[in-house]
Design a protein around this motif. Structure first.
Motif, PDB file in Angstrom:
ATOM      1  N   GLU A   1      -4.699 -18.959 -27.874  1.00  0.00           N
ATOM      2  CA  GLU A   1      -5.997 -18.668 -28.859  1.00  0.00           C
ATOM      3  C   GLU A   1      -6.865 -19.588 -28.390  1.00  0.00           C
ATOM      4  O   GLU A   1      -8.163 -19.210 -28.959  1.00  0.00           O
ATOM      5  CB  GLU A   1      -5.212 -19.421 -30.225  1.00  0.00           C
ATOM      6  CG  GLU A   1      -5.115 -20.693 -30.220  1.00  0.00           C
ATOM      7  CD  GLU A   1      -4.821 -21.624 -31.449  1.00  0.00           C
ATOM      8  OE1 GLU A   1      -5.114 -20.784 -32.596  1.00  0.00           O
ATOM      9  OE2 GLU A   1      -4.241 -22.703 -31.593  1.00  0.00           O
TER      10      GLU A   1
ATOM     11  N   SER B   1      -0.036 -14.703 -33.899  1.00  0.00           N
ATOM     12  CA  SER B   1      -1.037 -14.308 -35.077  1.00  0.00           C
ATOM     13  C   SER B   1      -2.490 -14.787 -34.354  1.00  0.00           C
ATOM     14  O   SER B   1      -3.495 -14.282 -34.720  1.00  0.00           O
ATOM     15  CB  SER B   1      -0.738 -14.670 -36.133  1.00  0.00           C
ATOM     16  OG  SER B   1      -0.582 -16.132 -36.544  1.00  0.00           O
TER      17      SER B   1
ATOM     18  N   GLU C   1      -5.949 -13.216 -32.867  1.00  0.00           N
ATOM     19  CA  GLU C   1      -7.206 -12.865 -33.550  1.00  0.00           C
ATOM     20  C   GLU C   1      -8.652 -13.680 -33.052  1.00  0.00           C
ATOM     21  O   GLU C   1      -9.603 -13.312 -33.282  1.00  0.00           O
ATOM     22  CB  GLU C   1      -6.985 -12.923 -35.056  1.00  0.00           C
ATOM     23  CG  GLU C   1      -6.806 -14.349 -35.474  1.00  0.00           C
ATOM     24  CD  GLU C   1      -6.901 -14.563 -36.978  1.00  0.00           C
ATOM     25  OE1 GLU C   1      -7.573 -13.642 -37.807  1.00  0.00           O
ATOM     26  OE2 GLU C   1      -6.346 -15.422 -37.496  1.00  0.00           O
TER      27      GLU C   1
ATOM     28  N   LYS D   1     -11.911 -12.763 -29.515  1.00  0.00           N
ATOM     29  CA  LYS D   1     -12.543 -11.707 -29.981  1.00  0.00           C
ATOM     30  C   LYS D   1     -13.523 -10.894 -28.847  1.00  0.00           C
ATOM     31  O   LYS D   1     -13.841  -9.743 -29.203  1.00  0.00           O
ATOM     32  CB  LYS D   1     -13.830 -12.521 -30.600  1.00  0.00           C
ATOM     33  CG  LYS D   1     -13.557 -13.315 -31.913  1.00  0.00           C
ATOM     34  CD  LYS D   1     -12.840 -12.550 -33.050  1.00  0.00           C
ATOM     35  CE  LYS D   1     -12.487 -13.424 -34.156  1.00  0.00           C
ATOM     36  NZ  LYS D   1     -11.694 -12.404 -35.254  1.00  0.00           N
TER      37      LYS D   1
ATOM     38  N   SER E   1      -3.361  -9.005 -37.318  1.00  0.00           N
ATOM     39  CA  SER E   1      -4.629  -9.860 -36.859  1.00  0.00           C
ATOM     40  C   SER E   1      -5.145  -8.792 -35.645  1.00  0.00           C
ATOM     41  O   SER E   1      -6.561  -9.073 -35.163  1.00  0.00           O
ATOM     42  CB  SER E   1      -4.144 -11.274 -36.610  1.00  0.00           C
ATOM     43  OG  SER E   1      -3.196 -11.057 -35.567  1.00  0.00           O
ATOM     44  N   LEU E   2      -4.421  -8.298 -34.887  1.00  0.00           N
ATOM     45  CA  LEU E   2      -4.689  -7.310 -33.737  1.00  0.00           C
ATOM     46  C   LEU E   2      -6.042  -6.670 -34.097  1.00  0.00           C
ATOM     47  O   LEU E   2      -6.903  -6.103 -33.598  1.00  0.00           O
ATOM     48  CB  LEU E   2      -3.686  -6.435 -33.242  1.00  0.00           C
ATOM     49  CG  LEU E   2      -2.693  -7.278 -32.378  1.00  0.00           C
ATOM     50  CD1 LEU E   2      -1.942  -6.594 -31.677  1.00  0.00           C
ATOM     51  CD2 LEU E   2      -3.350  -8.268 -31.331  1.00  0.00           C
TER      52      LEU E   2
ATOM     53  N   ARG F   1      -8.544  -7.192 -36.006  1.00  0.00           N
ATOM     54  CA  ARG F   1      -9.734  -7.725 -35.950  1.00  0.00           C
ATOM     55  C   ARG F   1     -10.395  -7.918 -34.758  1.00  0.00           C
ATOM     56  O   ARG F   1     -11.624  -8.562 -34.674  1.00  0.00           O
ATOM     57  CB  ARG F   1      -9.613  -9.233 -36.646  1.00  0.00           C
ATOM     58  CG  ARG F   1      -9.326  -9.073 -38.163  1.00  0.00           C
ATOM     59  CD  ARG F   1      -9.355 -10.440 -39.096  1.00  0.00           C
ATOM     60  NE  ARG F   1      -8.022 -10.907 -38.786  1.00  0.00           N
ATOM     61  CZ  ARG F   1      -7.064 -11.096 -39.726  1.00  0.00           C
ATOM     62  NH1 ARG F   1      -7.177  -9.974 -40.522  1.00  0.00           N
ATOM     63  NH2 ARG F   1      -6.020 -11.623 -39.367  1.00  0.00           N
ATOM     64  N   LEU F   2      -9.637  -7.441 -33.591  1.00  0.00           N
ATOM     65  CA  LEU F   2     -10.226  -7.586 -32.162  1.00  0.00           C
ATOM     66  C   LEU F   2     -10.983  -6.399 -32.011  1.00  0.00           C
ATOM     67  O   LEU F   2     -10.604  -5.401 -31.528  1.00  0.00           O
ATOM     68  CB  LEU F   2      -9.131  -7.518 -31.160  1.00  0.00           C
ATOM     69  CG  LEU F   2      -8.085  -8.659 -31.135  1.00  0.00           C
ATOM     70  CD1 LEU F   2      -7.097  -8.689 -30.285  1.00  0.00           C
ATOM     71  CD2 LEU F   2      -8.847 -10.255 -31.412  1.00  0.00           C
TER      72      LEU F   2
ATOM     73  N   SER G   1      -4.930  -2.447 -40.379  1.00  0.00           N
ATOM     74  CA  SER G   1      -5.988  -2.712 -39.979  1.00  0.00           C
ATOM     75  C   SER G   1      -6.624  -2.129 -38.664  1.00  0.00           C
ATOM     76  O   SER G   1      -7.551  -2.407 -38.332  1.00  0.00           O
ATOM     77  CB  SER G   1      -6.015  -4.503 -39.708  1.00  0.00           C
ATOM     78  OG  SER G   1      -4.977  -4.582 -38.845  1.00  0.00           O
TER      79      SER G   1
END
Length: 459
Positions: free
Chosen positions: A364, A385, A388, A391, A410-411, A413-414, A434
């Motif tokens: 992360e 998770s 995310e 970025k 959360s993927l 949000r990439l 998402s």
């Protein structure tokens, strides 16, 4: 008014000299500029004759990320005008002698014969003829006449045959690039003469030249002044060479050869090394922990070898590392969480190994990462998770592992993701809704899982 005109002339004079000095200090940086002395007539005539020996062909120069957009520089050469103003020509201010010729990517097609007027330019210090098509001609011995030459670049110019001994007659050479001429042959004797005589050499690139006759032991004689050595795809073979005397190296590329054995401990002395490419060889043994002492490393490629064991814990010292490629080896064990401390990493490829365990949550911290490939290993558990936080990620490949659980929402949000590969795992549940946010996504592979439910529609 007079004072303003004087100041304007003075400013123009100052800017000209600053521009000239800045350009002349860089390797292969050639600037056409007006000189205090006009071009010498005999040298102007030699350039015109040189130009007339070639035709302009649109396919004579490549155009890709390695080379600038080609254009015919010689079309600006007008007979009877000051050649110091011609595109690609640099003159010495005091004498008007031509000291630099940069015709890289100039769409030139033709043959350089031994009587070419190019060899009537005795004052040349920089010569760049790269990325043209010289029609499978040989590098003639007359290139050895440029006794003032410091930079010679014949990269990717369709030469063939034996590299002449006379290239070793250029004692002032600081940079020599004959690369990307796969039909050139360099024999052992000629190579030994090169390394013996060119004692000022700092940059040497012979990549993609046939050096199959040169033994790896010959590399021991390379000049200790070298800062950049590129011998990629040269058909070299044998034990990894002893080059411990090259402690000034900033870049070392020995990729795509047939070197065997282990990485020698002498590499520990290369404290200035920024780039190390040893990929596509037959190197074996464990990756030595000594590499972790090379704290200036920004790019390390050890892929396509036979390394085994684990990633050394000393790699946590490589804080400048931007890219790390270890794919296609026999590495095993868990990925050390310490890799998560390498915050400058933008590209990481550990695919086609035998790594196991879970993907470290410490990843992360790799917020600069744009390329991540962990495919074809034995990872288990879920996708963290915390991904995310990545970025910048545009490529993510986790295929052919033992990952399970649900694909984390959360993927989605990439938003820079372009390629996502999750096939051949044990994911279950639904595809996250998402994913409709991944507007840049071009490739999505999810087959060979246990997914169910509806496929989200991207609007």
């Amino acid at each position: 008014m007079a004072s303003l005109l004087w100041f304007a002339h003075f400013l123009s004079f100052l800017l000209f000299h600053l521009r000239f000095q800045a350009g002349s200090s860089l390797p292969f940086s050639f600037n056409s500029s007006s000189a205090a002395m006009p071009c010498q007539h005999d040298q102007s005539l030699a350039l015109v004759q040189f130009m007339k020996t070639f035709s302009i062909r649109s396919n004579a120069s490549s155009w890709d990320f390695l080379y600038p957009k080609p254009y015919p520089k010689t079309e600006s050469w007008k007979e009877g005008t000051d050649c110091c103003l011609w595109d690609g020509v640099t003159c010495e201010i005091e004498t008007g002698n031509v000291i630099g010729l940069n015709l890289s990517s100039s769409l030139l097609y033709g043959t350089i014969h031994s009587n070419n007027s190019l060899f009537l330019l005795p004052h040349l210090q920089k010569l760049d003829l790269s990325n043209n098509d010289f029609n499978q001609s040989q590098i003639v011995p007359q290139f050895g006449q440029f006794l003032n030459l410091r930079y010679l670049n014949l990269n990717h110019s369709v030469f063939e045959g034996q590299i002449p001994l006379e290239i070793s007659y250029l004692p002032a050479l600081v940079s020599l690039d004959l690369s990307k001429n796969p039909y050139l042959i360099l024999e052992t004797f000629i190579f030994n003469e090169l390394v013996q005589n060119l004692t000022q050499l700092q940059q040497l690139d012979l990549s993609e030249i046939n050096m199959s006759l040169v033994g790896s032991s010959s590399l021991m004689n390379l000049s200790s002044s070298l800062t950049s050595l590129k011998l990629s795809e040269c058909q070299l073979q044998g034990k990894f060479p002893d080059i411990s005397h090259l402690s000034k190296l900033v870049l070392l590329d020995l990729s795509y050869n047939n070197f065997s054995g282990e990485i020698p401990s002498s590499l520990e002395n290369f404290k200035q090394l920024d780039t190390l490419y040893l990929d596509n060889n037959n190197l074996n043994g464990q990756i030595p922990s000594l590499l972790g002492s090379l704290k200036e490393l920004s790019s390390l490629d050890l892929s396509y070898n036979n390394f085994n064991g684990e990633i050394p814990s000393s790699f946590e010292n490589l804080k400048q590392l931007d890219s790390l490629y270890l794919y296609k080896n026999n590495l095993s064990g868990q990925i050390p969480s310490l890799l998560g401390s390498l915050k400058e990493l933008s590209s990481l490829d550990l695919s086609y190994n035998n790594f196991n365990g879970e993907i470290p949550s410490s990843f992360e911290n790799l917020t600069q990462l744009y390329y991540l490939d962990l495919s074809c290993n034995n990872f288990n558990g879920e996708i963290p998770s915390s991904f995310e936080n990545l970025k910048q990620l545009y490529y993510l490949d986790l295929e052919d592992n033992n990952l399970n659980g649900q694909i984390p929402s959360s993927l989605g949000r990439l938003k820079k993701l372009s390629s996502l590969y999750l096939s051949y795992n044990n994911f279950n549940g639904e595809i996250p809704s998402s994913f409709e946010n991944l507007k840049q996504l071009h490739s999505l592979y999810l087959y060979k899982n246990n997914l169910s439910g509806q496929i989200p529609v991207r609007t």
